[in-house]
Design a protein around this motif. Structure first.
Motif, PDB file in Angstrom:
ATOM      1  N   ASN A  58       1.044  -1.018  -0.129  1.00  0.00           N
ATOM      2  CA  ASN A  58       0.066  -0.013  -0.071  1.00  0.00           C
ATOM      3  C   ASN A  58       0.964   1.202  -0.025  1.00  0.00           C
ATOM      4  N   HIS A  59       0.490   2.162  -0.898  1.00  0.00           N
ATOM      5  CA  HIS A  59       1.230   3.590  -1.086  1.00  0.00           C
ATOM      6  C   HIS A  59       1.160   4.409   0.252  1.00  0.00           C
ATOM      7  N   ILE A  60       2.084   4.902   0.726  1.00  0.00           N
ATOM      8  CA  ILE A  60       2.194   5.895   1.759  1.00  0.00           C
ATOM      9  C   ILE A  60       2.518   7.026   1.276  1.00  0.00           C
ATOM     10  N   VAL A  61       1.595   8.010   1.598  1.00  0.00           N
ATOM     11  CA  VAL A  61       1.497   9.473   1.039  1.00  0.00           C
ATOM     12  C   VAL A  61       1.616  10.556   1.967  1.00  0.00           C
ATOM     13  N   ALA A  62       1.658  11.734   1.677  1.00  0.00           N
ATOM     14  CA  ALA A  62       1.452  12.851   2.443  1.00  0.00           C
ATOM     15  C   ALA A  62       0.115  13.449   2.161  1.00  0.00           C
ATOM     16  N   LEU A  63      -0.816  13.607   3.108  1.00  0.00           N
ATOM     17  CA  LEU A  63      -1.938  14.263   2.698  1.00  0.00           C
ATOM     18  C   LEU A  63      -2.163  15.538   3.411  1.00  0.00           C
ATOM     19  N   LYS A  64      -2.261  16.745   2.574  1.00  0.00           N
ATOM     20  CA  LYS A  64      -2.274  18.060   2.800  1.00  0.00           C
ATOM     21  C   LYS A  64      -3.782  18.418   2.797  1.00  0.00           C
ATOM     22  N   VAL A  65      -4.110  18.862   3.991  1.00  0.00           N
ATOM     23  CA  VAL A  65      -5.581  19.354   4.296  1.00  0.00           C
ATOM     24  C   VAL A  65      -5.834  20.881   4.396  1.00  0.00           C
ATOM     25  N   LEU A  66      -6.444  21.238   3.665  1.00  0.00           N
ATOM     26  CA  LEU A  66      -6.542  22.827   3.334  1.00  0.00           C
ATOM     27  C   LEU A  66      -7.742  23.237   3.685  1.00  0.00           C
ATOM     28  N   PHE A  67      -8.090  24.129   4.300  1.00  0.00           N
ATOM     29  CA  PHE A  67      -9.383  24.717   4.764  1.00  0.00           C
ATOM     30  C   PHE A  67      -9.837  25.593   3.674  1.00  0.00           C
ATOM     31  N   LYS A  68     -11.214  25.445   3.026  1.00  0.00           N
ATOM     32  CA  LYS A  68     -11.748  26.208   2.056  1.00  0.00           C
ATOM     33  C   LYS A  68     -12.015  27.600   2.515  1.00  0.00           C
ATOM     34  N   THR A  69     -12.224  27.786   3.840  1.00  0.00           N
ATOM     35  CA  THR A  69     -12.594  29.352   4.336  1.00  0.00           C
ATOM     36  C   THR A  69     -11.324  30.024   4.431  1.00  0.00           C
ATOM     37  N   GLN A  70     -10.302  29.204   4.818  1.00  0.00           N
ATOM     38  CA  GLN A  70      -8.964  29.966   4.891  1.00  0.00           C
ATOM     39  C   GLN A  70      -8.409  30.315   3.410  1.00  0.00           C
ATOM     40  N   LEU A  71      -8.564  29.403   2.463  1.00  0.00           N
ATOM     41  CA  LEU A  71      -8.205  29.757   1.171  1.00  0.00           C
ATOM     42  C   LEU A  71      -8.835  30.873   0.643  1.00  0.00           C
ATOM     43  N   LYS A  72     -10.117  30.794   0.881  1.00  0.00           N
ATOM     44  CA  LYS A  72     -11.080  31.954   0.395  1.00  0.00           C
ATOM     45  C   LYS A  72     -10.507  33.331   0.749  1.00  0.00           C
ATOM     46  N   GLN A  73     -10.674  33.180   2.403  1.00  0.00           N
ATOM     47  CA  GLN A  73     -10.130  34.423   3.151  1.00  0.00           C
ATOM     48  C   GLN A  73      -8.788  35.085   2.431  1.00  0.00           C
ATOM     49  N   SER A  74      -7.862  34.218   2.076  1.00  0.00           N
ATOM     50  CA  SER A  74      -6.504  34.798   1.799  1.00  0.00           C
ATOM     51  C   SER A  74      -6.436  34.926   0.364  1.00  0.00           C
ATOM     52  N   GLN A  75      -7.547  34.549  -0.260  1.00  0.00           N
ATOM     53  CA  GLN A  75      -7.690  34.785  -1.825  1.00  0.00           C
ATOM     54  C   GLN A  75      -6.609  33.953  -2.503  1.00  0.00           C
ATOM     55  N   VAL A  76      -6.509  32.779  -2.187  1.00  0.00           N
ATOM     56  CA  VAL A  76      -5.257  31.802  -2.735  1.00  0.00           C
ATOM     57  C   VAL A  76      -6.023  30.876  -3.579  1.00  0.00           C
ATOM     58  N   GLU A  77      -7.266  30.937  -3.654  1.00  0.00           N
ATOM     59  CA  GLU A  77      -7.818  29.594  -4.794  1.00  0.00           C
ATOM     60  C   GLU A  77      -7.048  29.556  -5.964  1.00  0.00           C
ATOM     61  N   HIS A  78      -6.773  30.651  -6.552  1.00  0.00           N
ATOM     62  CA  HIS A  78      -6.563  30.695  -7.912  1.00  0.00           C
ATOM     63  C   HIS A  78      -5.045  30.230  -7.854  1.00  0.00           C
TER      64      HIS A  78
END
Ligand code: AMP
Length: 298
Positions: A58-78
């Motif tokens: 089974n493949h080991i990975v790093a899962l990065k979890v980003l909060f949509k509210t924070q992405l929106k607040q900082s305007q970095v979705e793009h």
């Protein structure tokens, strides 16, 4: 956002590829392990892909979890969209793989290659500065990764220790493509941390792939001296030092004149006069000090 469909174990690329492989990823596809770190927009966890592949464990990975509210607040979705789009198409031993992503109502999840030895930044802090062998090995591997990126018309624009991770074998991985661009035009946007920015970006004039040569020169200096070359207390002074290319080599630690020569050929104000990356790989300092395997093993 379109859903990325590639599996971490790259089944898609094999003859066993089926329609089922192209299913959307969800959190249920992973066993979540220990936290690996915390970023500005969320957390990163060690994770294991639950789906058992035919040949591999089974493949080991790093899962990065980003909060949509924070992405929106900082305007970095793009910016995130661009990062995912660019990084998921790059395949190089010194570039962190981005296997895919998925999202739910609140979060965006990035499925990343796991870099077992963590942040280079911490290693540099611990050691204060690196040996010439270690610095040259890292610089050569980054030059190869950047040659690959530039060949795909991708410029990174934000090469610095904080954006570099170390894999299990000690290989360097460029990890953050948040400021990278696909470029067929010359760019004018200001981005990145001031210390690593070349004169043409500080002054917001047009720039091209040669910005990465400058940043690699800054990084090479920091590897050898432990501090970036144009550091100053005030932002405005760093700005002035960059624009004037106020490059000084301290007496300590002792660094070879070949290393100083290479840095001086990279930190050149006229971007067209910077040492091209393929020439960097032939520079006597790289030839003498860089480990031919491309990996620093300590
Ligand atoms: P970031 O949000 O990218 O700044 O990540 C936060 C921290 O998580 C980093 O400083 C690393 O310590 C850790 N981390 C992020 N991505 C990975 C990865 N692919 N492999 C191992 N550790 C990681």
């Amino acid at each position: 956002m379109a859903i990325a469909t590639e599996s971490p174990d790259e089944r898609k690329a094999t003859s066993e590829s089926t329609a089922a492989d192209k299913k959307r990823w969800t959190l249920n596809d992973f066993d979540i392990g220990k936290p690996l770190g915390r970023g500005k927009f969320g957390h990163v966890y060690l994770a294991r892909e639950k789906r058992v592949s035919t040949a591999k464990s089974n493949h080991i990975v790093a899962l990065k979890v980003l909060f949509k509210t924070q992405l929106k607040q900082s305007q970095v979705e793009h910016q995130l969209r661009r990062e995912v789009e660019i990084q998921s198409h790059l395949r190089h031993p010194n570039i962190l793989r981005l296997y895919g992503y998925f999202y739910d109502q609140k979060r965006v999840y990035l499925i990343l290659e796991y870099a077992a030895k963590g942040e280079l930044y911490k290693e540099l802090q611990r050691c204060m500065y690196f040996s010439e062998r270690r610095a040259a090995t890292y610089v050569a591997s980054l030059a190869r990764a950047l040659i690959y990126c530039h060949g795909k018309h991708v410029i990174h624009r934000d090469i610095k220790p904080e954006n570099l991770l170390v894999g299990a074998q000690g290989e360097l991985k460029i990890a953050d493509f948040g400021w990278s661009v696909h470029t067929f035009n010359r760019r004018k946007t200001l981005c990145g941390t001031l210390d690593y920015l070349p004169p043409e970006m500080v002054e917001s004039v047009e720039h091209d792939a040669n910005v990465d040569i400058w940043s690699l020169g800054v990084l090479c200096y920091e590897f050898l001296y432990g501090v970036p070359p144009f550091e100053a207390k005030e932002h405005s002074d760093t700005y002035k030092r960059i624009v004037q290319v106020d490059l000084k080599f301290p007496a300590k630690p002792i660094v070879s004149s070949a290393a100083k020569d290479l840095i001086s050929q990279m930190l050149v104000k006229d971007s067209s006069q910077r040492l091209p990356l393929h020439k960097l790989l032939e520079h006597p300092w790289i030839v003498q000090y860089a480990d031919p395997s491309g990996v620093y093993r300590g």
